[in-house]
Scaffold this active site. Sequence first.
Site, PDB file in Angstrom:
ATOM      1  N   ARG A   6       4.614  17.584   3.009  1.00  0.00           N
ATOM      2  CA  ARG A   6       3.245  17.930   3.491  1.00  0.00           C
ATOM      3  C   ARG A   6       3.786  18.999   4.834  1.00  0.00           C
ATOM      4  O   ARG A   6       3.099  19.898   4.956  1.00  0.00           O
ATOM      5  CB  ARG A   6       1.896  17.089   3.825  1.00  0.00           C
ATOM      6  CG  ARG A   6       2.346  15.897   4.362  1.00  0.00           C
ATOM      7  CD  ARG A   6       1.505  15.332   4.705  1.00  0.00           C
ATOM      8  NE  ARG A   6       1.922  14.014   5.342  1.00  0.00           N
ATOM      9  CZ  ARG A   6       1.294  12.905   5.735  1.00  0.00           C
ATOM     10  NH1 ARG A   6      -0.053  13.266   5.820  1.00  0.00           N
ATOM     11  NH2 ARG A   6       1.355  11.817   6.501  1.00  0.00           N
ATOM     12  N   SER A  33      -4.457  15.704   6.737  1.00  0.00           N
ATOM     13  CA  SER A  33      -3.338  14.983   5.912  1.00  0.00           C
ATOM     14  C   SER A  33      -3.092  16.158   4.974  1.00  0.00           C
ATOM     15  O   SER A  33      -1.462  15.504   4.927  1.00  0.00           O
ATOM     16  CB  SER A  33      -4.416  13.899   4.519  1.00  0.00           C
ATOM     17  OG  SER A  33      -4.885  13.103   5.410  1.00  0.00           O
ATOM     18  N   GLU A  54     -14.601  18.818  -3.549  1.00  0.00           N
ATOM     19  CA  GLU A  54     -13.102  19.289  -4.155  1.00  0.00           C
ATOM     20  C   GLU A  54     -14.221  20.667  -5.770  1.00  0.00           C
ATOM     21  O   GLU A  54     -13.367  21.946  -5.808  1.00  0.00           O
ATOM     22  CB  GLU A  54     -12.297  18.473  -4.423  1.00  0.00           C
ATOM     23  CG  GLU A  54     -12.012  17.365  -3.524  1.00  0.00           C
ATOM     24  CD  GLU A  54     -12.524  16.121  -3.865  1.00  0.00           C
ATOM     25  OE1 GLU A  54     -13.401  16.439  -3.928  1.00  0.00           O
ATOM     26  OE2 GLU A  54     -12.519  15.668  -2.272  1.00  0.00           O
ATOM     27  N   PHE A  79      -8.007  13.979  -6.170  1.00  0.00           N
ATOM     28  CA  PHE A  79      -9.229  14.472  -5.903  1.00  0.00           C
ATOM     29  C   PHE A  79      -9.584  15.804  -6.554  1.00  0.00           C
ATOM     30  O   PHE A  79     -10.406  15.990  -6.536  1.00  0.00           O
ATOM     31  CB  PHE A  79      -9.849  13.951  -4.345  1.00  0.00           C
ATOM     32  CG  PHE A  79      -9.756  12.405  -4.053  1.00  0.00           C
ATOM     33  CD1 PHE A  79     -10.149  11.766  -5.152  1.00  0.00           C
ATOM     34  CD2 PHE A  79      -8.857  12.161  -2.968  1.00  0.00           C
ATOM     35  CE1 PHE A  79      -9.449  10.123  -4.603  1.00  0.00           C
ATOM     36  CE2 PHE A  79      -8.524  10.659  -2.328  1.00  0.00           C
ATOM     37  CZ  PHE A  79      -9.699   9.614  -3.517  1.00  0.00           C
ATOM     38  N   HIS A 104      -0.109  14.143  -1.494  1.00  0.00           N
ATOM     39  CA  HIS A 104      -0.622  12.866  -1.941  1.00  0.00           C
ATOM     40  C   HIS A 104      -0.262  12.566  -3.657  1.00  0.00           C
ATOM     41  O   HIS A 104      -0.424  11.680  -3.772  1.00  0.00           O
ATOM     42  CB  HIS A 104      -1.545  12.644  -1.273  1.00  0.00           C
ATOM     43  CG  HIS A 104      -1.437  12.653   0.453  1.00  0.00           C
ATOM     44  ND1 HIS A 104      -1.722  13.869   1.219  1.00  0.00           N
ATOM     45  CD2 HIS A 104      -1.739  11.675   1.024  1.00  0.00           C
ATOM     46  CE1 HIS A 104      -1.565  13.280   1.870  1.00  0.00           C
ATOM     47  NE2 HIS A 104      -1.442  12.170   2.584  1.00  0.00           N
ATOM     48  N   ASP A 112      -3.174   3.371   0.465  1.00  0.00           N
ATOM     49  CA  ASP A 112      -4.324   3.927   0.080  1.00  0.00           C
ATOM     50  C   ASP A 112      -4.033   3.775  -1.992  1.00  0.00           C
ATOM     51  O   ASP A 112      -5.794   2.589  -2.451  1.00  0.00           O
ATOM     52  CB  ASP A 112      -5.113   5.196   0.129  1.00  0.00           C
ATOM     53  CG  ASP A 112      -5.432   5.506   1.281  1.00  0.00           C
ATOM     54  OD1 ASP A 112      -5.858   4.700   1.838  1.00  0.00           O
ATOM     55  OD2 ASP A 112      -5.025   7.129   1.978  1.00  0.00           O
ATOM     56  N   ARG A 162       4.145  13.050  -0.460  1.00  0.00           N
ATOM     57  CA  ARG A 162       2.984  13.313   1.103  1.00  0.00           C
ATOM     58  C   ARG A 162       4.244  13.320   1.917  1.00  0.00           C
ATOM     59  O   ARG A 162       4.762  14.520   2.022  1.00  0.00           O
ATOM     60  CB  ARG A 162       2.215  12.294   1.504  1.00  0.00           C
ATOM     61  CG  ARG A 162       1.638  11.619   2.557  1.00  0.00           C
ATOM     62  CD  ARG A 162       1.262  10.910   2.981  1.00  0.00           C
ATOM     63  NE  ARG A 162       0.257   9.939   3.525  1.00  0.00           N
ATOM     64  CZ  ARG A 162       0.913   9.090   4.190  1.00  0.00           C
ATOM     65  NH1 ARG A 162       1.879   8.343   4.057  1.00  0.00           N
ATOM     66  NH2 ARG A 162       0.056   8.431   5.742  1.00  0.00           N
TER      67      ARG A 162
END
Lengths: 306, 219
Positions: A6, A33, A54, A79, A104, A112, A162
Site C-alpha cells: 500500500r 488505510s 462502494e 468490500f 488488503h 480483522d 496491505r
Amino acid sequence: MIESFREAFGRALVELGEENPNIVVLDADVKSSTKTAYFERAFPERFIQVGISEQDMVSMAGGLAIGGKIPVVSAFAAFLMRAWEQIRNTIARDNLNVKLIPTHSGFSDHMDGSSHQCLEDIALMRVLPNMTVVVPADAPSVPVLLKQVIELEGPVYMRLGRDHAPRVYDSPKLKLGKASVLRKGSDVLLVAAGVMVSVALETARKLEERGISAGVVDMHTIKPLDEETLLRLAAKVDLVVTLEEHSIHGGLGGAVAEVLSEKMPKRLIRIGTTEFGRSSRDYFSLLERYGLTAESVVKKVEVMLT
Amino acid sequence: MSEALDPRTKLQSMLQPVNNFHLESSETCLEILSAVLEEKGEKDVVILSKGHSAPAFYVMLHEMGLLSDEELYSFADIDGLPSHVIRGLPFIEVSSGSLGQGLSVANGIAMAKRMDGEEGYVYVILGDGELDEGQVWEAAMTASHHRLDRVIAIVDRNYFQLTGGTEEILSKEPLADKWRAFGWEVMGVPNRKEELKKALETAKKLGGRPKVIIARWEV
C-alpha cells in the site's frame, strides 16, 4: 526501501498524478488505510470522497471515465467486491476506463479476520469480459505495473496486499500481459502470483537442496494469461504447481488448469485456500495454517514426484 | 406507416409481438423522455437509469427520425434494438438495465464536467420502484454533499413496480420529504410534457444543489 504494497501504491499514484492530470482518485473513507491519502494531499481537487458506499463509488467512477477522466478506485478488496454487480454491469459491460485497485487482499488484513480478508476476488474479476487482472509480486513491481495499468485503455483490476511484501525484484522490468520468468527448472514449474512469488522462490531453493529442479514464474498478469510462456515452460517439466493467496477455485490455479487441461494435460497441484480465513495477531501464522509456506509446498511436491 | 401513429400507439404496436414487454413503465416514460430530449442542449447528457423503458426511448428516436420503421420493429430481435438501452445508441452514454446505478454515473459525469470547466446538465431518469435500491440514496447523498447542481433527476412516479403498487411493495412516501432531507431541491409536477419542460427550465436556473422533479402519473 519500500516493502509495503500500500505504501508503494500510495506513492506511485502521486508520481503518476504529476504526469497525468486526467487521473482522479475515489475513496470510500479508507484513504489512510489504502494510502490514497497521499494523492489527496498532493491533488485535493482530483480526490473524490464518496463516504462508505462502494457501489456508488464504482458507478461514479464509470461516470468520470465517460467524462474523460482516468478514475482510480481503491478500497479494501473484500468490500470492493460488494460492488461486483456495478463492476459487471457498468464498468466491464461498457468497457470503461476505470482502474479498480484495492489493498488488503488475501490474508494481509490478518487482524480483522474473515470478514476483511479477500480470497475470492481474482475469480470474481477474471470471469468478466473486458477486465484485465493484475497481481504485483512485491513493492517495486507496483509502480512499474501501475504505470502500464494507467496507460492501458479499459477496465483493470489490480490486486494489492496491505504491508507484507517480501522483495522479489530490485528493479523489475515487467511488461503487462507477459509472465516474468525468475528461474529455470527441469522437474517442476512453480507458477505464482502476489506474495506467493517469494514463497515459490524459497520453495525452489529448498527443492534444489533435495535434488529437484524447479522453475519459477511470476504470473503478475492473470488475465489475459500469458499462455505462450506457460506452455513453453510447462512442456519441459512433469509437474506444474500454482501458488496464490486466494481460493484454488477460479483464480490463478483455475486459469492455469484451464489452459493445461485443454492444451497440454499435465499433473498439477493448486496451492491456495478452500475456506474462509480467520483473525490472527500475525500474518505468517495464517500463511502457515493454510499451507502457504515453502515447507508445506515442498512436501506436496515431494509426495507427487515420488 | 408508423408515421401516422401517435407515440403511445406506436409503442403498443412495437411491443405487441413481445408480450407487451415493460409496456406500462414505457408508457409513463414517453412524456418524460419527450420533454428531456426537447430540453437537451448540445453539452447535456441524458441517462435512462430505468433502462427497461427502452421501448419508450426508441419510440422517441423514431419520432426524431433517428430510427427507421424496420429498426423500431426489430425491438429485442437478436440483432435488433436491445431490450434495455446500451452505450453506443444515440444519446446513451451508459448502459442500464440493472436498477439503481444511473444517478451515481450521472454524478461522475457532472463531476468530470465541473473539473474541466465544461458546461452542460446531466439528466437522469429514475423509476419510482428503482428508489428501493440503496445505491440511489448513496448517490443522493454524494450529489448534495458535492453540490452537484448540474444533476437533474426525474422520477417517473407512476405508483407501480413489477409485482404491485409502490406503496404496497415498499412505501416511497413521503417521497418529496425524503429527497429534501437528502439535500435536494424538489419539484412535483404532473407527468405531462409541457409541465415537465417548465420544471426543467426552472431546475436549470436553481444553483447550489442537485434537483429532482417528481413526475406524477395521473390517470
